[in-house]
Design an enzyme around this catalytic site. Structure first.
Site, mmCIF file in Angstrom:
data_model
loop_
_atom_site.group_PDB
_atom_site.id
_atom_site.type_symbol
_atom_site.label_atom_id
_atom_site.label_comp_id
_atom_site.label_asym_id
_atom_site.label_seq_id
_atom_site.Cartn_x
_atom_site.Cartn_y
_atom_site.Cartn_z
ATOM 1 N N THR A 101 0.893 -0.817 0.927
ATOM 2 C CA THR A 101 0.432 -1.989 1.759
ATOM 3 C C THR A 101 0.346 -1.258 3.666
ATOM 4 O O THR A 101 1.727 -1.016 3.779
ATOM 5 C CB THR A 101 0.705 -3.190 1.623
ATOM 6 O OG1 THR A 101 0.281 -3.888 0.064
ATOM 7 C CG2 THR A 101 -0.043 -4.013 2.511
ATOM 8 N N LYS A 176 -6.404 -6.968 2.299
ATOM 9 C CA LYS A 176 -4.907 -6.967 2.385
ATOM 10 C C LYS A 176 -4.489 -8.293 3.049
ATOM 11 O O LYS A 176 -4.174 -9.152 2.766
ATOM 12 C CB LYS A 176 -4.462 -6.208 1.759
ATOM 13 C CG LYS A 176 -2.885 -6.260 1.645
ATOM 14 C CD LYS A 176 -2.920 -7.028 0.528
ATOM 15 C CE LYS A 176 -1.249 -7.455 -0.152
ATOM 16 N NZ LYS A 176 -0.366 -7.893 -1.211
ATOM 17 N N LYS A 244 6.104 -7.098 8.564
ATOM 18 C CA LYS A 244 5.000 -5.839 8.003
ATOM 19 C C LYS A 244 3.415 -6.114 8.182
ATOM 20 O O LYS A 244 2.912 -5.981 8.875
ATOM 21 C CB LYS A 244 5.495 -4.941 7.237
ATOM 22 C CG LYS A 244 4.513 -3.824 6.780
ATOM 23 C CD LYS A 244 5.405 -2.858 5.411
ATOM 24 C CE LYS A 244 4.837 -3.505 4.462
ATOM 25 N NZ LYS A 244 3.493 -3.503 3.897
#
Ligand code: NAP
Length: 292
Positions: A101, A176, A244
């Site tokens: 990711t 995502k 993150k």
């Protein structure tokens, strides 16, 4: 080797990468694995076969497919474009699948670098967590050209229950970000509901049994509410990774001029969890701010 078996280099045997690579080996592919900490690669090969390589470039040399699942942008850049990175060693026509990711910006940059080298590149972040990787039931959100997607889909089907082509390079990562924002809001709501129920002395197993059959149902409720009420957080999707991911979404939102007040707030709540030692705990540890 069967006609569909490929030579696959797998870079990054962490919580997610190790089980994904295991499914590829079980599907008959020939694996060469690289892990920054070599002991993990040695243990993986002892358990599932294949060979280890000392660098991403050495793993990628001669591979039909190279797959990465590392940490964040800088890590992905290191294993692809850095010294001993995979890209320089990949042959014309090789497929590169990234399951990390990361930002849409680095996904687009790798697509451009791949084009220049005649590679097929997809950004393919996953959802479904450690259990989804172990069970081979991940959801995969893919960005890239039609040709790259067509090449990647049969390989990824070894560990996916749903694979979607979301658009050009970067679209998988953008999808995502949407996914993570939706999860963050649900988790804060779940934490607040559980905190109130626990403080009021309700039997939370009974509460979850009932309300999970109604409109409050969610994946987080089904899979995390009971462990939250027992204070169990040493598994799953790490708070560091969620920060993150929320950071990636907040950066993208700032660029696009989209306000994300809930995402920004939950990101700060996770900073509190990090400050009390929860950096590697599952994201359901959000309740630790409310129930001590
Ligand atoms: P993890 O267990 O910490 O594994 C990370 C892997 O990347 C390890 O193999 C690590 O090597 C390697 N790595 C990190 N930085 C590196 C670098 N600079 N150079 C070379 N290798 C490097 O993490 P994970 O939970 O598998 O997550 C991996 C990715 O998937 C992350 O982007 C995460 O956000 C995403 N993701 C995770 C989940 C989940 O539930 N865990 C779900 C969806 C998506 P070492 O062994 O040497 O540390």
């Amino acid at each position: 080797m069967s006609s569909t078996a490929r030579k696959i280099a797998y870079l990054g045997l962490g919580i997610m990468g190790a089980p994904m690579a295991r499914h590829l080996a079980a599907a008959g592919h020939v694996l060469t694995v690289y892990n920054r900490t070599p002991a993990k690669a040695d243990a993986w090969v002892a358990a599932y076969g294949g060979t280890t390589a000392p660098t991403p470039a050495a793993a990628a040399a001669g591979a039909d497919v190279v797959i990465a699942c590392v940490g964040a942008d800088a890590d992905l850049e290191a294993v692809t474009l850095g010294p001993d990175g995979a890209f320089a060693a990949m042959m014309h026509g090789t497929l590169f699948i990234d399951h990390t990711t990361v930002s849409a910006a680095i996904a687009r940059r790798l697509a451009v670098e791949g084009d220049a080298r005649g590679l097929y590149v997809v950004d393919a972040p996953v959802s479904g967590g450690q259990a989804g990787a172990e069970n081979g039931k991940l959801t995969i959100m893919v960005g890239g050209s039609e040709a790259a997607f067509a090449a990647a889909e049969p390989v990824m089907s070894a560990y996916a229950q749903r694979i979607g082509h979301m658009g050009p390079a970067g679209s998988g990562q953008l999808t995502k970000m949407v996914n993570q924002l939706c999860i963050a809001g649900v988790l804060q709501g779940l934490a607040e509901g559980m905190a109130l129920g626990m403080k009021s002395g309700l039997d939370m197993d009974a509460v979850v049994d009932v309300i999970s059959k109604g409109a409050a149902q969610s994946w987080q409720m089904d899979n995390r509410a009971r462990t939250m009420s027992r204070g169990e957080f040493d598994f799953g999707f790490a708070v560091d990774w969620m920060r993150k991911d929320l950071g990636l979404a907040l950066d993208e939102a700032r660029r696009l001029g989209v306000p994300l007040p809930m995402g920004a707030l939950v990101d700060q709540f996770y900073a509190d969890v990090q400050a009390v030692g929860g950096a590697r705990q599952d994201t359901s540890s959000l309740i630790r701010r409310l129930v001590r």
